[in-house]
Write an enzyme that holds these catalytic residues in place. Structure first.
Site, short mmCIF file in Angstrom:
data_model
loop_
_atom_site.label_atom_id
_atom_site.label_comp_id
_atom_site.label_asym_id
_atom_site.label_seq_id
_atom_site.Cartn_x
_atom_site.Cartn_y
_atom_site.Cartn_z
CD GLU A 84 -2.88 -1.20 2.36
OE1 GLU A 84 -3.89 -1.91 2.29
OE2 GLU A 84 -2.59 -0.51 3.37
CG HIS A 123 -8.99 6.19 2.46
ND1 HIS A 123 -9.05 5.98 1.10
CD2 HIS A 123 -8.37 5.11 2.99
CE1 HIS A 123 -8.48 4.82 0.82
NE2 HIS A 123 -8.06 4.27 1.96
NE ARG A 138 -4.50 5.17 3.70
CZ ARG A 138 -5.09 4.38 4.58
NH1 ARG A 138 -5.47 4.87 5.74
NH2 ARG A 138 -5.30 3.11 4.32
CG HIS A 145 -9.75 6.54 6.56
ND1 HIS A 145 -10.77 5.62 6.45
CD2 HIS A 145 -8.60 5.83 6.66
CE1 HIS A 145 -10.26 4.39 6.47
NE2 HIS A 145 -8.95 4.50 6.61
CD GLU A 168 -9.54 6.20 14.44
OE1 GLU A 168 -9.74 7.20 13.72
OE2 GLU A 168 -10.11 5.11 14.26
NE ARG A 214 -4.43 5.20 9.85
CZ ARG A 214 -4.82 4.27 8.98
NH1 ARG A 214 -4.16 3.12 8.91
NH2 ARG A 214 -5.86 4.48 8.20
#
Length: 571
Positions: A123, A248, A294, A355, A379, A390
């Site tokens: 990812e 996100h 991200r 997100h 979280e 993150r």
């Protein structure tokens, strides 16, 4: 439905039933009575909806050093190195625990290594394939497995439909010791009956997840209303780095879709982001293109949408064979087909959405907060793992590793402190009445989420922050007046929690006069390199004043807490 007693003490109270809460409960239940409160039905949590997987060093070609380096780079200089190293190095053993429980991770015959046979994907921000997953529904596989184990355990009591209102502290009970304040459990609304129940406990773990519902568009489930963060702050705990809200990049854009995430793994397996005319734009924004972290991808999409006036962009993975997509993304493919989108033959319309909450309640590596007897994990906690952004799939990893550390600390505290839970008064309803103006709560909910999206989104400015703060101050006044006058409901409790979390986000963002990671302010387009990196720490003083401080990263872990807040007016 069975009637519940108003007062209900136990050894350990866990608020939240996701990966952190359930894994801690299972570890503690061997020799303690554990009560787990969940807001919705059992298993309804952010964990349930996590698609991508769990990052861990499982391939012989990978290394702890590389995973640490990737995490630090994504965190843009704000990660706490000791936290990153601890979590990364304990990752493989955490995965082994899940495998031992029977989590059905996707297998790939022919793989070599200590976990031979498991497929690893890659990812954004990762230098190796290190994401172990259960197809494209990893969270559901993990949550279902943990929940089944917890439901079968005789020492775990799972109570759903309970909304936590506030923590019970010694100061509120008038029993504070010379050593300071401590937590003795929490009050929670049992939604079906409308009764507020008292849950006394020798130790309390907050595992309530994030606060994505503070934004109009989010991938989070409805339960993500920042409850733990708000309650801990009111009880005197520090909260850090709330300005870093991860958006996100790829949430499905469709008029009938509420909040459906298109996993990062789609880009990890070659998905390309395009404009409506087919133009691939990520190569203009970062050399890593679709596999950039991200924050970079989300800002690039936001920029291109504003530049072109488009409502969305498109994620194209049509170059992969249909059989590949059916095998690796069965959940996503099936959901898209419900909306008439075939990802094998057409690109997926996507937009960014709130997100993940990278900040939270300040804890050490064992989950201790500033309040004795109160712990936090997952979280809802700020451990310094994520820094300013993150790294993909580090969230479930954190929940597993640090919930295990927290349960060990809880076990130790309960063993050394034999004190019994004191008598706790029932929730006071003598000064409130039933409301006939629920429309006020609904309107405030809508207004809060709209102006947070407009002014506190992916790109910020000082003027937008000022506007958000003005509107929020007025709204918080309305909410507090309503809370003081009327009987509590789930919507009112959650709105009150969210309003406070919104205030923490805005105050933190106004304090950080730079752009770093997920916090991008056009008035300060670059990082402040004139001084050491810092955490934005907010807290409430003993006399009720809100404070914001910049705490250097190197000095934040283990630093003394501020004077605890006395929230005597509640309840």
């Amino acid at each position: 439905m069975a009637e519940h007693p108003s007062s209900d003490p136990s050894d350990i109270l866990i608020i939240g039933g996701g990966i952190a809460g359930l894994s801690a409960a299972l570890a503690l239940a061997g020799d303690h009575q554990v009560t787990v409160l969940t807001k919705g039905s059992a298993g309804e949590s952010a964990t349930l909806y996590a698609q991508g997987g769990i990052a861990a060093v499982l391939d012989p070609l990978d290394s702890f050093d590389d995973h640490i380096a990737d995490t630090l780079e994504a965190g843009a200089g704000l990660c706490h190195p000791e936290t990153v190293e601890y979590v990364v190095r304990h990752g493989p053993e955490a995965i082994q625990r899940l495998i031992h429980m029977g989590v059905p991770f996707t297998r790939e015959p022919g793989e070599e290594g200590p976990l031979a046979g498991f497929h690893l994907t890659r990812e954004g921000g990762h230098s190796h394939r290190r994401i172990i997953h259960a197809a494209d529904a990893t969270g559901r596989a993990v949550e279902t497995t943990l929940l089944e184990e917890a439901q079968a355990h005789p020492n775990i009591r799972l109570l759903d439909q309970h909304v936590a209102i506030q923590l019970i502290t010694a100061a509120k009970l008038g029993r504070e010791s010379p050593e300071g304040d401590r937590c003795w459990g929490a009050y929670a609304l049992h939604v079906p009956s409308g009764r507020v129940r008292t849950f006394g406990a020798r130790a309390t773990l907050l595992a309530t997840g994030g606060a994505g519902k503070v934004y109009l568009y989010t991938t989070n489930p409805d339960v993500a209303t920042g409850d733990g963060i708000a309650m801990a702050y009111r009880a005197g705990c520090r909260v850090a780095n709330m300005e870093f809200i991860q958006f996100h990049p790829t949430c499905l854009y469709h008029p009938e879709a509420k909040t459906f995430l298109i996993s990062e793994a789609v880009r990890g397996e070659g998905g390309i982001l395009r404009l409506a005319d087919g133009d691939r734009f990520m190569t203009r924004h970062d050399e890593r293109a679709e596999l950039a972290p991200r924050d970079i991808v989300a800002r690039a999409i936001d920029y291109e949408m504003k530049r072109t006036g488009a409502d969305c962009v498109y994620l194209d993975i049509t170059h992969q064979p249909r059989e590949f997509l059916e095998r690796h993304f069965p959940t996503i493919r099936a959901k898209l087909l419900e909306y008439g989108i075939d990802m094998a033959t057409e690109p997926i319309p996507v937009v960014p959405a709130a997100h993940y909450t990278c900040g939270g309640i300040v804890t050490d590596l064992e989950g201790h907060t500033d309040l004795e007897g109160l712990f936090a994990a997952g979280e809802t906690a700020h451990t310094g793992l994520h820094g300013a952004n993150r790294l993909a799939s580090n969230s479930l990893l954190e929940g597993l590793v640090l919930a295990d550390a927290a349960q060990a600390a809880i076990r130790e505290q309960v063993a050394r402190d034999p004190a019994r839970v004191p008598e706790i008064p029932s929730w006071d309803t003598s000064r409130v009445t039933e409301s006939n103006e629920e429309v006020v709560v609904a309107h405030d909910w809508a207004e809060l989420r709209q102006f947070m999206w407009d002014y506190m989104g992916i790109v910020r400015t000082d003027k937008r922050l000022e506007r958000a703060k003005r509107r929020l101050d007025m709204l918080m006044g309305e909410v507090e007046e309503y809370y003081a006058r009327f009987t509590v409901t789930q919507d009112l409790i959650e709105l009150r929690h969210l309003a406070l979390v919104a205030d923490l986000i805005i105050r933190s963002a106004r304090s950080r006069r730079e752009s770093r990671g997920l916090h991008y302010n056009q008035d300060y387009p670059g990082p402040d390199t004139s001084r050491p990196s810092w955490d934005t720490v907010v807290y409430r003083t003993a006399d009720g004043y809100d404070r914001t401080e910049d705490v250097p990263i190197s000095g934040n872990q283990g630093s003394a807490p501020p004077s605890p807040h006395r929230d005597a007016g509640e309840g």
